[in-house]
Write a protein that holds these residues in place. Structure first.
Motif, PDB file in Angstrom:
ATOM      1  N   GLY A 175      12.633  -0.859  -4.966  1.00  0.00           N
ATOM      2  CA  GLY A 175      11.962  -2.152  -4.883  1.00  0.00           C
ATOM      3  C   GLY A 175      11.577  -2.470  -3.452  1.00  0.00           C
ATOM      4  N   GLY A 176      12.504  -2.157  -2.521  1.00  0.00           N
ATOM      5  CA  GLY A 176      12.207  -2.380  -1.117  1.00  0.00           C
ATOM      6  C   GLY A 176      10.971  -1.613  -0.695  1.00  0.00           C
ATOM      7  N   GLY A 177      10.915  -0.371  -1.135  1.00  0.00           N
ATOM      8  CA  GLY A 177       9.749   0.449  -0.808  1.00  0.00           C
ATOM      9  C   GLY A 177       8.473  -0.183  -1.337  1.00  0.00           C
ATOM     10  N   ILE A 178       8.575  -0.680  -2.560  1.00  0.00           N
ATOM     11  CA  ILE A 178       7.389  -1.330  -3.134  1.00  0.00           C
ATOM     12  C   ILE A 178       6.981  -2.538  -2.305  1.00  0.00           C
ATOM     13  CG2 ILE A 178       6.495  -2.551  -5.153  1.00  0.00           C
ATOM     14  CD1 ILE A 178       8.378  -0.853  -6.861  1.00  0.00           C
ATOM     15  N   THR A 179       7.983  -3.348  -1.916  1.00  0.00           N
ATOM     16  CA  THR A 179       7.616  -4.520  -1.127  1.00  0.00           C
ATOM     17  C   THR A 179       7.007  -4.106   0.202  1.00  0.00           C
ATOM     18  OG1 THR A 179       9.855  -4.641  -0.258  1.00  0.00           O
ATOM     19  CG2 THR A 179       9.325  -6.103  -2.086  1.00  0.00           C
ATOM     20  N   LEU A 180       7.522  -3.020   0.783  1.00  0.00           N
ATOM     21  CA  LEU A 180       6.952  -2.578   2.061  1.00  0.00           C
ATOM     22  C   LEU A 180       5.490  -2.223   1.895  1.00  0.00           C
ATOM     23  CD1 LEU A 180       9.675  -0.491   3.908  1.00  0.00           C
ATOM     24  CD2 LEU A 180       8.769  -2.741   4.455  1.00  0.00           C
ATOM     25  N   ILE A 181       5.188  -1.548   0.774  1.00  0.00           N
ATOM     26  CA  ILE A 181       3.792  -1.188   0.527  1.00  0.00           C
ATOM     27  C   ILE A 181       2.951  -2.456   0.345  1.00  0.00           C
ATOM     28  CG2 ILE A 181       2.236  -0.067  -1.110  1.00  0.00           C
ATOM     29  CD1 ILE A 181       4.496   1.966  -1.594  1.00  0.00           C
ATOM     30  N   LEU A 182       3.510  -3.401  -0.429  1.00  0.00           N
ATOM     31  CA  LEU A 182       2.804  -4.669  -0.623  1.00  0.00           C
ATOM     32  C   LEU A 182       2.551  -5.361   0.718  1.00  0.00           C
ATOM     33  CD1 LEU A 182       4.515  -6.237  -3.780  1.00  0.00           C
ATOM     34  CD2 LEU A 182       2.171  -5.390  -3.529  1.00  0.00           C
ATOM     35  N   VAL A 183       3.609  -5.397   1.514  1.00  0.00           N
ATOM     36  CA  VAL A 183       3.502  -6.039   2.827  1.00  0.00           C
ATOM     37  C   VAL A 183       2.397  -5.396   3.641  1.00  0.00           C
ATOM     38  CG1 VAL A 183       4.665  -6.093   5.062  1.00  0.00           C
ATOM     39  CG2 VAL A 183       5.844  -6.937   3.038  1.00  0.00           C
TER      40      VAL A 183
END
Ligand SMILES: Nc1ncnc2c1ncn2[C@@H]1O[C@H](COP(=O)(O)OP(=O)(O)OP(=O)(O)O)[C@@H](O)[C@H]1O
Ligand SMILES: [Mg+2]
Lengths: 353, 252, 270
Positions: free
Chosen positions: A328-336
């Motif tokens: 999930g963190g990775g996904i948020t990083l991509i979103l960010v």
């Protein structure tokens, strides 16, 4: 030896911030009273001088490591303790902003470690009494060297105490201290030499500057308040040290035990983890990944639960770090990243007001 | 208008290390005069100028600005009347932006904010530097720095301008521009300089200093032509008077 | 001298970034300072093993960097060269804390590595937010903001004078060292003696400079206090920036966005 934001906890950083803010406010008020207006530019350019001098690394003879001028003691000698503290604080602030040396939250700790100790402890209690009323080359050398060493040792102690109390780094207090003190003994000696060189140079070339530093009410004749300062510092450090000494007799042993004794971990199947695990097995998007076993249950099972681990429990997340969390963190990083990129495109295309 | 009078009487001064920099300097400058102070390095030009602007107090003798005798008590009045432009703009420009620097003086005079603003605007306009108002001084060229230095003084609305080597370190075009700018000022001007050609152009009167004493004082045209005055003081005729064919052709 | 040159080049780069005009530059420095501080506290308030929940917080520096149009290259370079202390001290974590915390397929990851990764993450987040703040505000405006937030002006004036004269002094020092290099014909390194002599004469010039600056200040009515009239006005936009970010940070702190997203991605609902 800048403390870094990454290693400090908000509680420690905040406390040191309050202490440093009080110290800067106190010094500023004192300067307001005995302000000779020529000190303002003098402090400014001296700050720039020390800042520039700090950027030069020179090799410490015989050790191969490099050191640079710390400057706290030098500034206290040339400007007096209050002005010295404000100047070193301004240096640290600019370093935090320009080089991200230290950090904004760690700034308080850095001001205490590199400003308070040399300016308000080492200078009035070691340098001034040793150098006496009639300074000479030898006296300046001895006083400056001893004061620099003491200031740096206290600063290193501060770094170690603050880091261990923050609990982010695992390095135990005693070992960390054993690592830091000898290094800073060497650095302190070099700093002492450099300070000696500069002070005796000024003493010969511009004695008037040194006279400016001991204007009444600043440092000299204030031994009473300095003694109180020292007492408080001693009680605090003493308390902290004994607390650590009693709760973690030997940190390294404790963590080694943790390694050997805890090879196997019970898989947690309770609550959220269990639910998530089942869910994950069902969808099998990431079939082989296992979920985290947080440290807590494992450590709790150990015989003499050290203070630190229960402290750790306090701060440790209930969810822990799990593979799905990391995903999930990775996904948020991509979103960010995408959001940032889109914003930048927009900002670039918008006409500037 | 005795207000604009500058008078030095038998001024003596020694620095703390014992250097005798002024040994009995006397002169009198009246309103609207433009005076060049020339002399070799170390002759005492900067020291003299610092006396006129209240940066130094005479060790002996008196300095009078208008009706005011320069003493520790009257420093504030003198500094308000005399605007001093220092030799190195980096000493003069200490604030973080040009605007703040030009505003420094008026704010210290205790003026209300809107008046400070209008003075800053006016001073920057006068020297043609309005476009750099927001910039930090360390990002200006030498000529721009010099112009801004002058603006920091103009904003205080002095009646006497004292300048230490205003054309040093300027390229020919910046120098030319500065000379033209200074020519438009109606203030009483006292300019210490090694640029004798500028002295010829701007100043009707020249004071020659040598080792803390006045070696000559008179019309610029006479003094700068007189080898017998210039040579002993370590000076040379300005190029425009050396009869060089190229220079004299360039002169209008 | 190479280290000085490169550091000054960096300062120059930052200074030029700070003097531009971007949406980030137009926000009141106080709003930026307070949100950045709140952000740093939020980042550091997570436990030492919490790595994933930190990641959503990257939104703050990312937005600052985007709004301020700060080159990523700049941030990345700074991150690489800055402060080895945290990296070094943190390196003991994997050595000391070997308890397995996470298993990814055949890979067993110890708690030490997780906490070390968390330290690095904290480092990246706090440093990039700080750098973006300064690149999008400038030292001068940061100081104005600090002053309006109640920091004694004696202190902010020192910061500004230091920054102002750093440029002058380094130039002076560079000229001296060039002159030395020219005369010392080829002998490279600089011993303590030479350095001491050079620092000494630079110091004397510095002291003279202080005297001249003081004289220049006094000529313009200086009485020991530096005053300014440049007012800062907190507009609606600035207030929105402040309140908005405090809200976002509070929400991210309260809800584990990473965990939630992860659960959704791996197919589990709550
Ligand atoms: N701060 C000081 N301390 C001691 N002596 C000084 C100081 N400033 C100047 N002097 C000495 O006083 C004398 C006059 O110096 P001054 O700076 O007035 O000369 P100047 O005519 O301005 O020279 P220049 O053309 O180089 O600027 C010189 O001998 C100089 O060495
Ligand atoms: Mg001079």
């Amino acid at each position: 030896m800048h403390m870094s934001d990454a290693l400090i906890s908000p509680a420690v950083g905040g406390t040191m911030w309050v202490a440093a803010a009080g110290l800067v406010g106190y010094s500023a008020r004192k300067m307001r009273h005995c302000l000779d207006s020529s000190r303002v530019p003098l402090m400014g350019v001296m700050g720039a001088f020390v800042f520039a001098a700090q950027m030069v690394n020179f090799t410490i003879p015989g050790t191969g490591s490099s050191g640079h001028l710390g400057g706290g003691l030098l500034l206290a000698i040339l400007l007096g303790p209050s002005a010295g503290l404000i100047t070193i604080a301004s240096i640290l602030t600019v370093q935090a902003m320009l080089f991200a040396d230290g950090g904004l939250l760690a700034l308080g700790s850095n001001i205490i470690n590199m400003g308070f100790f040399p300016c308000f402890i080492a200078y009035p209690l070691v340098y001034l009494p040793l150098v006496g009323k009639k300074p000479g080359r030898g006296r300046i050398a001895i006083a400056a060297t001893l004061a620099a060493v003491l200031g740096l040792q206290l600063g290193a102690l501060g770094v170690v105490t603050e880091t261990t109390m923050s609990g982010i780094a695992d390095l135990p207090f005693a070992k960390f201290l054993l690592l830091m003190l000898p290094i800073h003994l060497a650095i302190g000696l070099v700093e002492g030499l450099a300070t000696t060189a500069v002070v005796s140079f000024v003493w010969q070339a511009r004695p008037d500057v040194l006279e400016l530093a001991d204007s009444p009410g600043d440092g000299r004749g204030r031994l009473g308040s300095v003694a109180v300062c020292l007492l408080v510092a001693a009680i605090v450090t003493g308390g902290v040290v004994s607390w650590f000494a009693s709760t973690r007799p030997d940190g390294l042993e404790w963590s080694v035990a943790g390694v050997t004794g805890k090879a196997e971990l019970a898989e947690s199947t309770d609550g959220l983890h269990g639910a998530l695990k089942r869910a994950q097995e069902r969808t099998a998007l990431l079939p082989d990944y296992d979920f985290a076993k947080t440290q807590e249950p494992a450590r709790g099972g150990q015989a003499p639960a050290p203070e630190e681990s229960s402290l750790g429990q306090w701060f440790a997340p209930s969810a822990g770090t799990t593979v799905s969390g990391l995903l999930g963190g990775g996904i948020t990083l991509i979103l960010v990243f995408l959001i940032g990129w889109a914003l930048r495109r927009r900002a670039a295309s918008a006409p500037s007001a | 208008m005795s207000h604009h009078l500058v008078e030095a009487k038998d001024v003596h001064y020694s620095y703390s290390d014992g250097t005798q920099a002024m040994c009995g300097v006397s002169f009198r400058i009246t309103h609207g005069e433009s005076v060049a102070v020339v002399g070799a390095n170390g002759a005492g030009k900067s020291t003299l100028l610092q006396h006129l602007s209240g940066c130094l107090l005479p060790g002996g003798g008196t300095v009078r600005i208008g009706d005011t005798l320069l003493t520790r008590k009257t420093l504030a009045i003198v500094r308000r009347t005399v605007g001093m432009v220092f030799q190195d703009p980096d000493d003069q420009l200490f604030m973080p932006t040009v605007w703040a620097d030009v505003a420094f003086g008026p704010i210290n005079l205790g003026l209300p904010a809107d008046q400070v603003r209008s003075r800053v605007e006016h001073a920057l306009e006068t020297v043609g530097m309005s476009h750099v108002a927001g910039r930090p001084p360390y990002r200006l060229s030498g000529g721009e720095k010099r112009a801004v230095s002058i603006a920091t003084v103009l904003s205080m609305d002095p009646s006497i301008l004292v300048m230490d080597e205003p054309t040093s370190n300027l390229d020919p075009r910046a120098r030319r521009r500065l000379i033209e700018l200074l020519g438009t000022f109606t203030h009483t001007k006292i300019i210490a300089t090694h640029d004798l050609d500028m002295a010829m152009e701007l100043c009707g009167r020249t004071i020659v200093l040598s080792q803390g004493r006045i070696a000559a004082d008179g019309p610029t045209a006479d003094i700068l032509r007189d080898e017998s005055i210039l040579a002993p003081c370590g000076l040379e005729k300005p190029l425009s008077l050396q009869g060089c064919p190229i220079c004299s052709r360039q002169k209008r | 001298m190479a280290d000085i040159d490169s550091r000054m080049a960096e300062i120059g780069w930052l200074d030029r970034l700070a003097s531009r005009d971007t949406p980030l530059h137009r926000i009141d420095p106080r709003a930026k300072l307070l949100t950045t501080l709140a952000f740093i506290v939020a980042v550091l308030s997570y436990g030492k093993y919490q790595l994933a929940p930190l990641m959503p917080l990257a939104i703050y520096p990312a937005v600052l960097i985007a709004l301020g149009d700060v080159p990523l290259k700049f941030i990345a370079r700074k991150l690489l060269i800055v402060s080895p202390f945290a990296i070094f001290v943190g390196l003991f974590n994997p050595l000391l804390d070997r308890q397995t915390m996470l298993t990814v397929g055949p890979l067993e990851i110890s708690g030490g590595w997780v906490s070390y990764a968390s330290i690095l993450m904290r480092f990246v987040l706090t440093v990039s937010a700080t750098l973006a703040l300064v690149a999008g505000t400038g030292i001068h405006n940061v100081c104005r903001g600090l002053e309006r937030l109640g920091v004694p002006s004696v202190f902010t004036v020192q910061v500004l004078l230091l920054y102002r004269y750093l440029f002058v002094l380094v130039n002076e020092g560079a000229r001296m060292s060039r002159a030395r290099a020219l005369r010392s014909a080829g002998s490279r390194g600089m011993g303590l003696r030479v350095l001491g002599a050079m620092l000494g004469s630079l110091l004397l010039r510095t002291l003279d400079r202080a005297q001249r600056v003081h004289a220049a200040m006094c000529c313009r009515g200086f009485d020991g206090h530096v005053r300014t009239i440049e007012a800062l006005r907190l507009r609606a936009r600035d207030a929105a920036f402040l309140v908005g970010w405090l809200g976002v940070l509070a929400l991210l702190r309260a809800f584990d966005l990473a965990g939630l997203l992860g659960a959704i991605a791996t197919g589990g609902g709550r």
